[in-house]
Design an enzyme around this catalytic site. Sequence first.
Site, short mmCIF file in Angstrom:
data_model
loop_
_atom_site.label_atom_id
_atom_site.label_comp_id
_atom_site.label_asym_id
_atom_site.label_seq_id
_atom_site.Cartn_x
_atom_site.Cartn_y
_atom_site.Cartn_z
N HIS A 170 8.66 2.55 1.68
CA HIS A 170 8.77 1.27 2.38
C HIS A 170 9.97 0.49 1.86
CE1 HIS A 170 4.24 1.65 3.30
NE2 HIS A 170 4.97 2.07 4.32
N GLU A 173 10.17 -2.73 -0.60
CA GLU A 173 9.47 -2.70 -1.88
C GLU A 173 10.46 -2.38 -3.01
OE1 GLU A 173 6.13 -0.15 -0.92
OE2 GLU A 173 5.55 -1.49 0.71
N ARG A 228 10.51 -2.74 6.72
CA ARG A 228 9.55 -1.83 6.06
C ARG A 228 9.78 -0.34 6.40
NH1 ARG A 228 3.72 -1.47 4.72
NH2 ARG A 228 2.73 0.19 5.89
N HIS A 301 4.41 2.08 -4.54
CA HIS A 301 4.59 0.99 -3.57
C HIS A 301 4.49 -0.35 -4.29
CE1 HIS A 301 3.96 3.20 0.36
NE2 HIS A 301 3.56 4.11 -0.50
N GLU A 375 0.34 0.38 -6.42
CA GLU A 375 0.90 -0.84 -5.85
C GLU A 375 1.30 -1.70 -7.05
OE1 GLU A 375 1.38 -1.59 -2.65
OE2 GLU A 375 0.00 -0.30 -1.53
O1 0X9 Z 1 -0.23 0.46 3.74
C1 0X9 Z 1 0.38 1.20 2.97
O2 0X9 Z 1 1.08 2.15 3.36
C2 0X9 Z 1 0.31 0.95 1.47
N1 0X9 Z 1 0.36 -0.47 1.19
S1 0X9 Z 1 1.79 -1.24 1.41
O3 0X9 Z 1 1.54 -2.65 1.27
N2 0X9 Z 1 2.79 -0.85 0.24
O4 0X9 Z 1 2.35 -0.87 2.65
C3 0X9 Z 1 -0.98 1.56 0.97
C4 0X9 Z 1 -0.97 3.03 1.10
C5 0X9 Z 1 -2.21 3.71 0.70
N3 0X9 Z 1 -2.01 5.11 0.72
C6 0X9 Z 1 -2.34 5.88 1.79
N4 0X9 Z 1 -2.88 5.40 2.86
N5 0X9 Z 1 -2.14 7.18 1.66
ZN ZN Z 2 4.40 0.31 0.70
#
Ligand code: 0X9
Ligand code: ZN
Length: 417
Positions: A170, A173, A228, A301, A375
């Site tokens: 992303h 980040e 993003r 992330h 995160e």
């Molecule tokens: O939503 C996401 O992709 C991640 N959070 S973010 O705020 N950085 O965008 C969480 C990802 C969790 N991991 C998977 N779903 N595999």
């Molecule tokens: Zn992310």
Amino acid sequence: MIRVAGFLALLIALWSFSSGQQVHYDGYQVWRLTLEKPAQLEEIQSLVRDIWMVRGKTVDVCLSPEEQWALRKAGYTGEVLIKDVGALIRQQQTDFTPQDGNLFTRYLTLDEIYAAMRQLADQNPRLVQMFEIGRSIENRPIYALRLTKDPRRARVYRDRPQVVLNAMQHAREWITPPTLLYLAQRLISEYQTDMRVREYLDRLEIYLVPVVNPDGYVYTHTTQRLWRKNRRYNGRNAWGQPIYGVDLNRNWSYGWGGAGSSGNPSSDTYRGTAPFSEPETYYLSRWMLSLPLLRAHVDVHSYSQLILWPWGFTADLPPFNAVFERVGLAMQAAIFSVHGQNYAAGPIATTIYLASGGMTDWVFGVRGALSFTYELRDTGQYGFLLPPEQILPTCEEVYPAFLELFRWTLRRDWREE
Ligand code: 0X9
Ligand code: ZN
């Protein structure tokens, strides 16, 4: 005259699109909302374009002045987390402290990150190799570092388990790549002095991919700080405007297309037209399939301070949940021990939300490797706009968590637990 003016306006609009003019965030605010019932999330999603974070009853949203007005009208009052997003972005852009060889006092550009990787590899040929995994949709290289003793003596050591750590799927980040550069630096500098580090580099192959989404990262520097996705062109919307970007962390094949991903090309969680439709995920997955002994993985992330593990596509507990929990809690303790920061730990779907087509699910589901999503900082005060003063402390606190994962990888085959 009116036609001339209209034509001029069109020219100016076209020019500002094609010249990559900076998108401004004047008047934008970040609010934290508290949901009274789950159904409110859908209403918020219909009123707000940029949702920063969702966790339990808490939702952080980045709002244009119009969106602030619409939310107020719908009866929402939020706690203001960032009063002036535009000012904060400008301040962080001019905040460039002198570097004096320290890579962690400000955010680096893509070229600077790649130059730092190149330098580490050139100066430490007996511990580090740099190579290209593949290219992005705009044809930028995606580079990896391979850290292991005598990397030149074998393309891959068949008796050294592999660990893959990657960041920056992303684009906004920004705190994520420095944590891997920092890890590389410390592993190299402590190889001679820290027995554990020596053992990890002698017996493991550690692969670092600091920037999975180079196009998006460049775009956040040149044009839109809070971008993003990647930079795939998705065609035009009903108003004739071009639509860009696939959420790389919804484009992996395991569970692709399910809950917590979008089929709308304008959405920030757009999953793409097919699994691995994007070169970034395609090349990364092909490469990971080629690793003979892949045992552990972290997809880094931000933000929220969490240590997450599968599944994202379902709320069911994964096989070996107890193992994930043990390793997850050990990493959590390691992080806390450095600066006293709390990172919550748990499966993705039950700790944050359902999210299908994510990397972590694929790495565990397809490769059977112990796979986590971190995160990083913070918990919402600055969100994606984490001040540069927090780069180094964040790197310092995740470092022992990575070591903890290495330790576990070597301990034994975790499937026997
Ligand atoms: O939503 C996401 O992709 C991640 N959070 S973010 O705020 N950085 O965008 C969480 C990802 C969790 N991991 C998977 N779903 N595999
Ligand atoms: Zn992310």
